[in-house]
Design an enzyme around this catalytic site. Structure first.
Site, PDB file in Angstrom:
ATOM      1  N   GLY A 300       0.757  -1.080   0.180  1.00 17.92           N
ATOM      2  CA  GLY A 300      -0.037  -0.334  -0.259  1.00 17.92           C
ATOM      3  C   GLY A 300       1.197   1.488   0.148  1.00 17.92           C
ATOM      4  N   SER A 301       0.538   2.368   0.681  1.00 19.19           N
ATOM      5  CA  SER A 301       1.090   3.453   0.673  1.00 19.19           C
ATOM      6  C   SER A 301       1.891   3.986   0.761  1.00 19.19           C
ATOM      7  CB  SER A 301       0.054   4.507   1.031  1.00 19.19           C
ATOM      8  OG  SER A 301      -1.532   4.878   0.143  1.00 19.19           O
TER       9      SER A 301
END
Length: 665
Positions: A300-301
């Site tokens: 993810g981020s």
């Protein structure tokens, strides 16, 4: 002349003659027996002595193969993590047992074992068999009190982990014969294993082994000790913080890895759920897996940091604080759209990380190009094992760029379509914190590993450190801010894949990846919480774990504080301490004035509580002004006096006394 009477042998004389004959016969028999015995003894002592001595030795002696103590395992500060202790084990010499069924029945009662199982062992045509290994002292004493010929106890080594669950996934465990089965116990089994020694032990008349000096195991036979890079204090802090977060969020589990930025040494590697290596069979196999190196996930981020790294590497003169994106609208990639949950206008490269923009990350990666982006990711260690000296490491998943569809390229820029381990992320962030220099991970103190490498330029690593600091200061990572140190990092809330296809809208991985302090990074920390329920954002669930572990780590490493406490933390600390002690407390106001009071003059604080007075002063005093509080309760005197111009004040002293108790009788 009269003729004499004839001589007759009387009855007594006949008996005497018979007695003499018997004595002569007995003498002859004794003489014959003596001759036979003499001949036999002569034969035994001269002609048969060698073979008979061998027979006697076979009946009286037994050979047993025992080991020295398994090598000890320590943390970096010589805290003992694994040791071998001496415990009793019950053995049998079946050839010496006259009534095996009766013996089996008695042993079964004492050892709480199946009668038939023991009998089958006693019925074997062997000179030595184990009945039960590693029994407690009371059980061993009860076995000895049975006084069964051919049954006895003997000391042997058993592995013991004094810290119980601490670092269990790193340590692993051993089987009953002290063979390593998991963790460093397995990885370094040949080093830790003691040398073997064959003992020749004597049996007494009842078939029991007689201990002698020969039974004592020479310490030279002990296995080699092993010193890990982990710090027991930091490991404990990581496990405590992780378990608390997993429990409070209802998560499946999680991992925390703490890395020494300068050396690549692993200071802590925690996983939840955990287990006690003293009793590994009490938990399912899955609980014994070192998830930090064996489980892969889409990051993810937190992966956007590497998109920014590649973007900076493309242009060494790039200012990350210049406007990069003026259009916050979704990005179209073929038939797909890349969107931001909370769009922002006029984002800089720093803002892309601060606001965790998918559109910004995709724009940066595509500006770099897939081949160059792939090279940066490979340099940072993704798609390959880190080479840590532990069992079961997985290399993650990073396909070649010529296999990427356009939308996959965009997705990888913000952490989808790529799979990593917690350790891989930790080492990549450690490289950024180490001015762009990647050190391979070490788990054994002093071990030789592959040479490190410069993966991004020092100048760009410095830029990234500052950018990630902004994420903590004003972005999604504010809950990772430390009280006495500066910190930097990136949040991540990664959707897990749905078995039915696509991404789940309910299952997430909450992550925070960062380092501290920014001025001279010492530790890099990755927190990964698997499937938290309810609140599931990395900034909410994982950032506080980072904060707790980072503070404990830096203090354990004796890293000097880089800044004073924030006022919010200072006020909270003061509130607790005022009720406990009256000693002077000195704090430094570091925030800029927010609301001018009394037209630039110091107000009267008379009869205000110490807490209220401190809050008031924090809003008006110039930076670096100190406040000293003597006593507790209400302010009764202040220096300088009310009305003193604020501009010239360097120190404020408040004298406090307890408030009167109007309810006291």
């Amino acid at each position: 002349m009269k003729r004499p009477d004839s001589i007759t042998i009387g009855e007594d004389s006949a008996k005497t003659l018979l007695f003499l004959r018997r004595v002569l016969l007995m003498a002859l028999l004794l003489a014959l027996a003596f001759i036979i015995v003499t001949v036999r003894l002569t034969r035994i002592q001269i002609f048969e002595s060698s073979s008979l001595r061998q027979m006697a030795a076979q009946q009286q002696k037994r050979q047993m193969e025992l080991n020295g103590a398994r090598g000890r395992i320590y943390d970096r500060n010589n805290t003992l993590l694994a040791i071998s202790t001496q415990v009793d084990s019950v053995y049998a010499d079946p050839s010496s047992i006259g009534k095996p069924r009766e013996a089996a029945k008695q042993l079964a009662n004492v050892l709480d074992m199946d009668n038939r199982y023991i009998f089958n062992k006693l019925a074997k045509d062997l000179g030595f068999v184990w009945i039960k290994r590693h029994v407690d002292e009371d059980t061993a004493r009860r076995v000895q009190n049975l006084k069964i010929r051919g049954i006895g106890t003997i000391k042997e080594g058993k592995r013991f982990y004094p810290k119980k669950k601490m670092a269990s996934h790193i340590l692993g465990f051993v089987d009953i014969d002290n063979n390593g089965l998991e963790g460093v116990e397995k990885r370094f089994n040949s080093k830790l294993t003691a040398k073997k020694k064959t003992l020749e032990v004597m049996r007494d008349g009842k078939g029991r082994l007689v201990r002698s000096a020969q039974d004592d195991i020479d310490s030279k036979l002990d296995g080699e000790p092993l010193t890990l890079t982990i710090d027991a204090t930091i490991q404990h802090a990581a496990e405590e913080a992780l378990n608390k977060a997993v429990d409070s969020s209802g998560a499946l589990g999680g991992s925390v890895v703490v890395v020494d930025v300068k050396s690549g040494e692993i200071l802590a590697m925690a996983n939840a759920p955990s287990y006690d290596p003293n009793n590994p069979g009490d938990v399912p196999t899955a609980a014994r897996r070192n998830k930090a190196i064996t489980d892969v996930f889409e990051p993810g981020s937190v992966f956007k940091t590497f998109s920014a790294a590649a973007f900076l590497e493309k242009d060494p003169h790039l200012d990350p604080d210049r406007v990069m994106l003026s259009d916050p609208t979704p990005m179209r990639v073929n038939h797909y759209w890349v969107k931001d949950l909370h769009p922002h206008k006029n984002m800089t490269a720093t803002d892309v990380l601060v606001y965790s923009s998918n559109v910004g990350a995709a724009t940066m990666a595509m500006t770099v190009g897939r081949d160059e982006f792939y090279k940066i990711l490979k340099k940072l260690g993704f798609g390959a094992k880190t080479g840590i000296n532990l069992q079961g490491e997985i290399g993650g998943i990073l396909s070649r760029p010529d296999k990427w569809a356009d939308i996959q390229f965009a997705n990888i820029s913000f952490g989808q379509g790529v799979a990593v381990t917690t350790l891989q992320l930790a080492m990549a962030y450690a490289a950024i914190a180490n001015d762009g220099y990647y050190n391979p991970p070490k788990i054994i103190k002093g071990e030789k590993v592959a040479e490190g490498r410069q993966v991004i330029s020092k100048a760009n690593a410095k830029k990234l450190q500052k950018m990630l600091g902004e994420v903590v200061q004003r972005g999604t990572g504010r809950r990772a801010a430390l009280a006495e140190y500066s910190s930097a990092g990136k949040t991540g809330t990664a959707q897990k894949s749905d078995p039915a296809g696509g991404y789940s809208q309910e299952l997430y991985m909450a992550l925070f990846a960062g380092f501290a302090p920014i001025e001279n990074p010492q530790v890099a920390i990755i927190v990964n919480i698997d499937e938290p329920q309810g609140e599931h954002q990395g900034g909410t669930v994982s950032a506080p774990v980072f904060k707790e572990v980072a503070e404990a780590s830096l203090k354990a490493l004796l890293v000097p504080a880089t800044r004073n406490m924030s006022m919010k933390r200072a006020i909270a600390k003061l509130s607790r301490s005022l009720s406990e002690r009256d000693a002077p407390i000195q704090l430094e106001i570091e925030e800029e004035p927010e609301v001018p009071v009394q037209k630039g003059q110091l107000p009267s604080l008379n009869k205000q509580s110490a807490h209220t007075a401190l809050v008031s002063l924090s809003k008006i005093l110039p930076p670096k002004t100190t406040v000293q509080i003597n006593g507790s309760g209400l302010v009764v005197k202040q220096e300088p006096a009310a009305g003193t111009p604020l501009a010239g004040i360097k120190n404020v002293v408040l004298y406090c006394e307890p408030a009167p108790d109007n309810n006291r009788n």
